[in-house]
Design a protein around this motif. Structure first.
Motif, PDB file in Angstrom:
ATOM      1  N   ASP A 120      10.008   9.864 -36.796  1.00  0.00           N
ATOM      2  CA  ASP A 120       9.050   9.955 -35.680  1.00  0.00           C
ATOM      3  C   ASP A 120       8.076  11.134 -35.832  1.00  0.00           C
ATOM      4  O   ASP A 120       7.015  11.150 -35.219  1.00  0.00           O
ATOM      5  CB  ASP A 120       9.815  10.053 -34.345  1.00  0.00           C
ATOM      6  CG  ASP A 120      11.034  10.966 -34.453  1.00  0.00           C
ATOM      7  OD1 ASP A 120      11.782  10.821 -35.441  1.00  0.00           O
ATOM      8  OD2 ASP A 120      11.206  11.843 -33.586  1.00  0.00           O
ATOM      9  N   LYS A 121       8.420  12.095 -36.709  1.00  0.00           N
ATOM     10  CA  LYS A 121       7.534  13.253 -36.927  1.00  0.00           C
ATOM     11  C   LYS A 121       6.326  12.898 -37.802  1.00  0.00           C
ATOM     12  O   LYS A 121       5.338  13.620 -37.841  1.00  0.00           O
ATOM     13  CB  LYS A 121       8.313  14.370 -37.634  1.00  0.00           C
ATOM     14  CG  LYS A 121       9.148  15.250 -36.732  1.00  0.00           C
ATOM     15  CD  LYS A 121       9.624  16.429 -37.575  1.00  0.00           C
ATOM     16  CE  LYS A 121      10.396  17.444 -36.770  1.00  0.00           C
ATOM     17  NZ  LYS A 121      10.985  18.446 -37.673  1.00  0.00           N
ATOM     18  N   ARG A 150      19.631  13.811 -40.003  1.00  0.00           N
ATOM     19  CA  ARG A 150      18.906  12.561 -40.209  1.00  0.00           C
ATOM     20  C   ARG A 150      17.463  12.833 -40.641  1.00  0.00           C
ATOM     21  O   ARG A 150      16.975  13.958 -40.503  1.00  0.00           O
ATOM     22  CB  ARG A 150      18.934  11.711 -38.933  1.00  0.00           C
ATOM     23  CG  ARG A 150      18.395  12.407 -37.694  1.00  0.00           C
ATOM     24  CD  ARG A 150      18.421  11.493 -36.483  1.00  0.00           C
ATOM     25  NE  ARG A 150      17.263  10.617 -36.464  1.00  0.00           N
ATOM     26  CZ  ARG A 150      16.108  10.903 -35.851  1.00  0.00           C
ATOM     27  NH1 ARG A 150      15.945  12.027 -35.212  1.00  0.00           N
ATOM     28  NH2 ARG A 150      15.116  10.040 -35.880  1.00  0.00           N
ATOM     29  N   GLU A 163      13.771  12.494 -39.771  1.00  0.00           N
ATOM     30  CA  GLU A 163      13.071  12.348 -38.489  1.00  0.00           C
ATOM     31  C   GLU A 163      11.732  11.636 -38.676  1.00  0.00           C
ATOM     32  O   GLU A 163      10.668  12.262 -38.673  1.00  0.00           O
ATOM     33  CB  GLU A 163      12.923  13.734 -37.847  1.00  0.00           C
ATOM     34  CG  GLU A 163      14.289  14.339 -37.519  1.00  0.00           C
ATOM     35  CD  GLU A 163      14.277  15.843 -37.214  1.00  0.00           C
ATOM     36  OE1 GLU A 163      13.258  16.512 -37.443  1.00  0.00           O
ATOM     37  OE2 GLU A 163      15.326  16.332 -36.761  1.00  0.00           O
ATOM     38  N   ILE A 205      10.262  16.090 -43.093  1.00  0.00           N
ATOM     39  CA  ILE A 205      10.865  15.329 -41.974  1.00  0.00           C
ATOM     40  C   ILE A 205      12.398  15.281 -42.074  1.00  0.00           C
ATOM     41  O   ILE A 205      13.048  14.531 -41.344  1.00  0.00           O
ATOM     42  CB  ILE A 205      10.281  13.891 -41.893  1.00  0.00           C
ATOM     43  CG1 ILE A 205      10.512  13.118 -43.201  1.00  0.00           C
ATOM     44  CG2 ILE A 205       8.828  13.909 -41.508  1.00  0.00           C
ATOM     45  CD1 ILE A 205      10.225  11.624 -43.073  1.00  0.00           C
ATOM     46  N   GLY A 245      15.723  16.377 -41.168  1.00  0.00           N
ATOM     47  CA  GLY A 245      16.448  17.139 -40.155  1.00  0.00           C
ATOM     48  C   GLY A 245      17.811  17.517 -40.702  1.00  0.00           C
ATOM     49  O   GLY A 245      18.106  17.279 -41.874  1.00  0.00           O
TER      50      GLY A 245
END
Ligand code: AMP
Length: 147
Positions: free
Chosen positions: A79-80, A75, A77, A70, A72
């Protein structure tokens, strides 16, 4: 030359030292990375086995494997997390032991692994063997022979 007592220890079956499956925290194939992150964080274990409904071993999962998935460019992520499945990020093809294996084989393997999964002759997960348990047995043996 290996003494009689040392040989006996090395030939001891590991079944005496296994943490049984019902006491082992695990995640299941198909679980989300979000669920797995909760399990890993709450238990405090660095990695846990990934099993299917029939208790067959598929791999190992650590927090690092999840965070890497996750990460990125700028940042994390989060939400993944709910879309990723543990089977997408776990380490598969892991080294394991059979419950009939000996202390000697376990001793060789725990040099590189903090713990090893243990399966029976049908390939069903029966528990884990930790480096801590092997070291405890070794310490007990050393103090016994030195008495
Ligand atoms: P320990 O020897 O207790 O420090 O455990 C070493 C590693 O083995 C832990 O970080 C976990 O990855 C794994 N482990 C030990 N006990 C368990 C358990 N009951 N359930 C799941 N994993 C465990």
């Amino acid at each position: 030359m290996i003494s009689f007592n040392t040989r006996a220890l090395l030939d001891t079956p590991i079944s005496d030292f296994i943490i049984p499956s019902e006491k082992v925290a695990h995640v299941q194939v198909g679980n989300s990375a979000e669920h797995a992150l909760l399990v890993l964080t709450k238990t405090g274990y660095s990695s846990v086995p990934v099993l299917d409904v029939k208790y067959r071993l598929h791999g190992l999962l650590s927090i690092k494997m999840i965070t890497e998935a996750i990460l990125g460019l700028e940042r994390i992520e989060y939400d993944k997390l709910s879309d990723i499945k543990v089977d997408d990020v776990m380490e598969s093809g892991v080294t394991y032991l059979y419950n009939t294996d000996t202390f000697q084989k376990a001793l060789d393997l725990v040099i590189n692994h903090a713990f090893l999964c243990v399966v029976d002759e049908e390939g069903t997960f029966v528990g884990i063997l930790t480096r801590r348990v092997i070291l405890k047995q070794l310490k007990k043996y050393i103090y016994q022979v030195e008495q």
